[in-house]
Design a protein around this motif. Structure first.
Motif, PDB file in Angstrom:
ATOM      1  N   LEU A   1      -1.756 -39.070  28.939  1.00  0.00           N
ATOM      2  CA  LEU A   1      -0.446 -38.410  28.995  1.00  0.00           C
ATOM      3  C   LEU A   1       0.152 -38.496  30.401  1.00  0.00           C
ATOM      4  N   GLY A   2      -0.668 -38.948  31.344  1.00  0.00           N
ATOM      5  CA  GLY A   2      -0.176 -39.054  32.713  1.00  0.00           C
ATOM      6  C   GLY A   2      -0.030 -37.708  33.403  1.00  0.00           C
ATOM      7  N   ILE A   3      -0.838 -36.717  32.933  1.00  0.00           N
ATOM      8  CA  ILE A   3      -0.765 -35.399  33.553  1.00  0.00           C
ATOM      9  C   ILE A   3      -1.668 -35.373  34.780  1.00  0.00           C
ATOM     10  N   ASP A   4      -1.126 -34.915  35.891  1.00  0.00           N
ATOM     11  CA  ASP A   4      -1.920 -34.856  37.106  1.00  0.00           C
ATOM     12  C   ASP A   4      -2.542 -33.472  37.249  1.00  0.00           C
ATOM     13  N   LEU A   5      -3.812 -33.365  36.899  1.00  0.00           N
ATOM     14  CA  LEU A   5      -4.500 -32.075  37.010  1.00  0.00           C
ATOM     15  C   LEU A   5      -5.217 -31.952  38.356  1.00  0.00           C
ATOM     16  N   SER A   6      -4.936 -32.874  39.276  1.00  0.00           N
ATOM     17  CA  SER A   6      -5.708 -32.878  40.523  1.00  0.00           C
ATOM     18  C   SER A   6      -5.575 -31.597  41.361  1.00  0.00           C
ATOM     19  N   PRO A   7      -4.436 -30.870  41.285  1.00  0.00           N
ATOM     20  CA  PRO A   7      -4.430 -29.630  42.066  1.00  0.00           C
ATOM     21  C   PRO A   7      -5.360 -28.569  41.471  1.00  0.00           C
ATOM     22  N   VAL A   8      -5.874 -28.829  40.270  1.00  0.00           N
ATOM     23  CA  VAL A   8      -6.701 -27.828  39.604  1.00  0.00           C
ATOM     24  C   VAL A   8      -8.179 -28.164  39.793  1.00  0.00           C
ATOM     25  N   LEU A   9      -8.932 -27.149  40.187  1.00  0.00           N
ATOM     26  CA  LEU A   9     -10.361 -27.324  40.358  1.00  0.00           C
ATOM     27  C   LEU A   9     -11.018 -27.308  38.983  1.00  0.00           C
ATOM     28  N   THR A  10     -11.754 -28.362  38.637  1.00  0.00           N
ATOM     29  CA  THR A  10     -12.364 -28.416  37.310  1.00  0.00           C
ATOM     30  C   THR A  10     -13.879 -28.562  37.417  1.00  0.00           C
ATOM     31  N   ARG A  11     -14.569 -28.057  36.378  1.00  0.00           N
ATOM     32  CA  ARG A  11     -16.013 -28.217  36.270  1.00  0.00           C
ATOM     33  C   ARG A  11     -16.319 -28.541  34.812  1.00  0.00           C
ATOM     34  N   ALA A  12     -17.431 -29.258  34.589  1.00  0.00           N
ATOM     35  CA  ALA A  12     -17.733 -29.708  33.232  1.00  0.00           C
ATOM     36  C   ALA A  12     -17.994 -28.542  32.288  1.00  0.00           C
ATOM     37  N   SER A  13     -18.757 -27.544  32.755  1.00  0.00           N
ATOM     38  CA  SER A  13     -19.104 -26.443  31.854  1.00  0.00           C
ATOM     39  C   SER A  13     -18.878 -25.106  32.540  1.00  0.00           C
ATOM     40  N   LEU A  14     -18.902 -24.060  31.714  1.00  0.00           N
ATOM     41  CA  LEU A  14     -18.763 -22.698  32.224  1.00  0.00           C
ATOM     42  C   LEU A  14     -19.874 -22.400  33.232  1.00  0.00           C
TER      43      LEU A  14
END
Lengths: 148, 292, 137
Positions: free
Chosen positions: B257-270
């Motif tokens: 979709l071309g969404i830039d989630l880079s400002p968001v800190l992500t982790r694989a699991s809870l």
């Protein structure tokens, strides 16, 4: 018990000074609360009103706002109409762009305010003035009993 | 006397009768289910509530507008009637059932009215009774309208409660809260999620907030936008937001979709997100050394 | 407070807590007061050699783009005077509105409350750590 909000009546408030901006914010907050708007919705509408009233003061050289309660079926809302007789806006599309500024601000006044309300309209004639009208609707069934 | 004048004088006489017999009527109504079921604390309370309704009816009658449901005479009891219908609605009664209970108030007063009349066969007596019936019909409509509105409000309240129940804010550690999202996220729900997460941050003084989207089937650009807004709002309040549980399929969609989630800190699991938050808080979790 | 006298702007008091300045904004803030505050803080930092500024906005019901800009500018000018600025206690409704407005104030350091803000500034007092505890950098 359910709070029965007070009646909201139409009013015209002058926008001539800093103190008037503060008064507009307080009045809009009161009306929105009386119409049963939630806290976040109140805050959004008051912020939009603050942006638009400041535009009227800074770019339009002062003017007034008409605050009008409106209904659509059982939904109640508040309409704010900011009018000035200033220089008007030559390129509305450009003025609505994020970051566009003519007054040294952050350039979020018009475009930001538009995102905070449900309906947004602008009517401007270069050299004659600008009127910006916004409407916000209270979500769901109002807590008051209209028509009873 | 014209017909109009007759009607008005009958209404005024009815008003005077209601004022005069206020105490007796209230005593009789207090035992009627409409009041008895709602005012359970004391009979005195029920009698007072009845008096308020009698006063309102007397006011409406004296104004001569027996069939006007918008009459200002009812204003003094609208709140009270609202509370009464609310109580009935909560017990599961339909508006029609409540209206029936109002209709049952008619006959005890009609008896009194008949007894007052020097000549029950005279036309005045029949007119008086007719006027009273009309007035009670109006009260019944007022109550019905109140009950219908309160029903709508109940549905709206329940809808809102359901939204809130569906998004619990859980404390994982001192200073760490999490919202596990399950099911489809629409705009209204995203709004509720954002608000409850931010309220949770304030209430628990949380420095870290985890949004777990393991249970969210799809992420479109609107949902992604809501996630980013939530992260930005949390940051403004002084908390860091971590999005966990992005499944591989969803990661692919986000990229496509071309969404830039880079400002968001992500982790694989809870669990990974919690480990990150704990390490930032300076908390070390290690297995206990075996004592056996 | 000030909201009771909409026609009469007053100066916002600045409190000194050790080497930190604390400003607590309440209710309605006139544009003029906000601009005055901006100047006052810079002067106080220069005069006192304060190394930190905490702006408590827990009593503020709305932040529009004007006040947002003032907060960002206070932080920027305090930074030039070698003082760190933390904005503390923003209400959820205000945060949601600011994001919707498009104002995410990336250069601003934020904290949940004044206590947390003091902890952040204390950590920053160790040399070279300020940049690290600023989020988004």
């Amino acid at each position: 018990m359910m709070a029965v909000p007070g009646p909201v009546t139409a009013a015209r408030l002058p926008i001539r000074s800093d103190a008037d901006l503060a008064w507009v914010r307080q009045q809009v907050r009161q009306c929105a609360a009386d119409l049963g708007f939630g806290l976040v919705q109140q805050t959004k509408l008051v912020t939009a009103a603050s942006e638009l009233a400041r535009n009227t003061l800074v770019h339009g050289g002062g003017g007034h706002v008409d605050v009008t309660p409106v209904t659509r079926g059982v939904t109640r809302g508040l309409r704010l109409s900011f009018a000035d007789s200033g220089p008007g806006i030559r390129d509305v599309e450009l003025a609505m762009t994020d970051g566009y500024t003519s007054g040294g601000g952050l350039g979020l006044g018009l475009s930001g305010a538009r995102r905070l309300v449900d309906e947004f309209g602008i009517d401007t004639v270069p050299g004659r003035g600008t009127t910006v009208t916004v409407t916000a609707w209270a979500p769901g069934v109002p807590t008051a009993r209209p028509g009873l | 006397m014209s017909e109009q004048e007759t009607v008005e004088s009958t209404a005024r006489r009815l008003g005077a009768f209601l004022e005069l017999r206020r105490e007796q009527i209230a005593q009789r109504w207090a035992d009627a289910p409409l009041f008895r079921t709602v005012f359970t604390v004391s009979r005195e309370e029920a009698v007072e509530a009845c008096k308020a309704v009698v006063d309102a009816l007397a006011g409406v009658a004296s104004s001569g507008r027996l069939e006007d449901i918008t009459s200002s005479g009812f204003d003094s009891v609208r709140d009270q009637l609202g509370r009464m219908t609310d109580a009935w609605t909560r017990m599961g009664a339909s508006p029609a059932r409540i209206a029936d209970e109002v209709a049952a108030l008619r006959s005890p007063v009609a008896e009194l009215l008949r007894a007052e009349s020097p000549d029950p066969a005279a036309p005045e007596a029949a007119e008086g009774l007719l006027a009273f019936t009309a007035l009670m019909g109006t009260l019944r409509l007022v109550v019905m309208q109140t009950a219908l509105t309160s029903g709508e409000e109940l549905i709206e309240r329940q809808r809102q409660q359901l939204l809130e129940v569906a998004t619990p804010v859980i404390s994982l550690w001192e200073g760490v809260v999490a919202v596990p999202l399950i099911g489809t996220l629409d705009s209204a729900r995203s709004q509720v999620v954002m608000e409850s997460l931010l309220e949770g941050i304030v209430a628990r003084r949380a420095q870290y907030a985890i949004l777990d989207i393991t249970g969210v089937p799809t992420v479109d650009s609107l949902v992604a936008q809501h996630l980013m807004k939530t992260v930005a709002a949390a940051r403004l309040m002084g908390a860091e937001c971590i999005v966990s549980g992005i499944r591989p399929a969803i990661a692919q969609t986000i990229v496509q979709l071309g969404i830039d989630l880079s400002p968001v800190l992500t982790r694989a699991s809870l669990a990974d997100a919690l480990a990150y938050a704990l390490s930032r808080l300076g908390i070390e979790v290690s297995p206990r050394a075996s004592t056996r | 407070m000030t909201a009771l006298f909409p026609g009469r702007p007053t100066a916002v008091p600045i409190l000194a807590l050790g080497d930190t300045l604390l400003v607590s904004l309440q209710g309605e803030l006139h544009d003029g007061m906000a601009e005055q505050l901006q100047q006052d803080i810079s002067r106080r930092i220069a005069d006192s050699g304060a190394v930190g500024v905490i702006i408590d906005i827990s009593g503020v019901e709305i932040v529009d783009s004007f006040l947002g800009r003032v907060l960002a500018e206070i932080a920027a000018s305090a930074g030039l005077l070698a003082a760190g600025t933390v904005v503390a206690g923003m209400r959820p409704a205000v945060a949601i509105t600011l994001v919707e407005l498009g104002l995410t104030l990336p250069g601003l350091t934020t904290a949940l409350d004044v206590e947390r803000a003091r902890e952040l500034l204390a950590q920053a007092a160790e040399p070279g750590t300020w940049d690290r505890c600023q989020r988004g950098t």
